[in-house]
Design a protein around this motif. Structure first.
Motif, short mmCIF file in Angstrom:
data_model
loop_
_atom_site.label_atom_id
_atom_site.label_comp_id
_atom_site.label_asym_id
_atom_site.label_seq_id
_atom_site.Cartn_x
_atom_site.Cartn_y
_atom_site.Cartn_z
N LEU A 82 0.82 -1.20 0.00
CA LEU A 82 0.00 0.00 0.00
C LEU A 82 0.86 1.26 0.00
O LEU A 82 0.56 2.23 -0.71
N ALA A 83 1.92 1.24 0.78
CA ALA A 83 2.78 2.42 0.87
C ALA A 83 3.46 2.72 -0.46
O ALA A 83 3.49 3.87 -0.91
N ASP A 84 3.98 1.69 -1.12
CA ASP A 84 4.66 1.92 -2.39
C ASP A 84 3.68 2.28 -3.50
O ASP A 84 4.01 3.04 -4.41
N ASN A 85 2.46 1.76 -3.43
CA ASN A 85 1.45 2.15 -4.41
C ASN A 85 1.08 3.62 -4.26
O ASN A 85 0.93 4.34 -5.25
N ALA A 86 0.96 4.08 -3.02
CA ALA A 86 0.68 5.50 -2.80
C ALA A 86 1.82 6.37 -3.32
O ALA A 86 1.58 7.43 -3.92
N GLU A 87 3.04 5.91 -3.13
CA GLU A 87 4.19 6.68 -3.63
C GLU A 87 4.21 6.70 -5.16
O GLU A 87 4.57 7.71 -5.77
N LEU A 88 3.81 5.60 -5.79
CA LEU A 88 3.72 5.57 -7.25
C LEU A 88 2.72 6.61 -7.74
O LEU A 88 2.99 7.35 -8.70
#
Length: 213
Positions: A82-88
């Motif tokens: 979830l965190a890396d998707n938000a950063e993407l």
């Protein structure tokens, strides 16, 4: 988004619809114009929530706001996805603001087909001289772990208060809120050797019933 772009640009939207550019009749005033076009940063920028562990620090101008719920599930692996998707998503918006399809943070969070789609999407904004402004809400975010290094996500995007903006004139492209202001996403990600969950594929359905209020 397709209701704002020229036919040539609209052709790319079926592949990638991450940046919020829907519209409401009384929506955002925008404020900063083309803030950060040269560098992707703004003096009043909102910094990325996770500029640690070697990950790039992503900054957005103050007139671009993104929210993500939930941001945690209690499972460490799912929370990392979830965190890396938000950063993407933040990186994609920052790339549009910077008018740079090869924005370093975007390349950091996307690979293969996902990277190509992301670059084409940013280029579609650059080609018409548009950026983004307003608020987009991402909600009902769910992660399914498929193997040790692969996962899929589904989530909804509420673009009713997000807009496209013409860089040269600061004109904000607003339209009425309709069912198409709500988008359902299906995303595939893969963890690379550095432990980053990179976008590798994305699909979207605009006007999906499950995402509409």
């Amino acid at each position: 988004m397709t209701r704002h772009l020229t036919p040539a640009v609209a052709a790319t939207t079926a592949a990638l619809l991450l940046a919020g550019c829907g519209g409401g009749g009384s929506g955002s005033k925008g404020g900063g114009g083309a803030a950060g076009v040269d560098t992707g940063k703004s003096a009043s920028a909102s910094p990325s929530a996770s500029a640690t562990g070697g990950r790039p620090r992503i900054e957005l101008p103050s007139d671009v706001k993104l929210t993500f719920t939930p941001d945690k599930t209690g499972d460490a692996v799912k929370d990392a996805v979830l965190a890396d998707n938000a950063e993407l998503i933040r990186a994609l918006n920052a790339a549009i603001v910077a008018q740079n399809p090869r924005f370093p943070a975007l390349e950091y969070y996307a690979e293969g087909e996902g990277a190509v789609e992301a670059q084409e999407w940013v280029k579609s904004f650059k080609d018409v001289g548009w950026t983004v402004t307003g608020t987009v809400r991402y909600f009902d975010r769910k992660v399914s772990l498929e193997s040790g290094n692969k996962a899929s996500l589904t989530y909804c995007g509420d673009e009713s208060k997000g807009y496209s903006k013409v860089i040269k004139t600061n004109e904000i492209k607003q339209t009425k809120v309709t069912k198409d202001s709500y988008v359902a996403y299906g995303v595939q990600v893969q963890k690379n050797d550095e432990g980053v969950w990179e976008l590798v594929k994305i699909a979207s359905t605009r006007g999906a019933d499950r995402c509409r209020p």
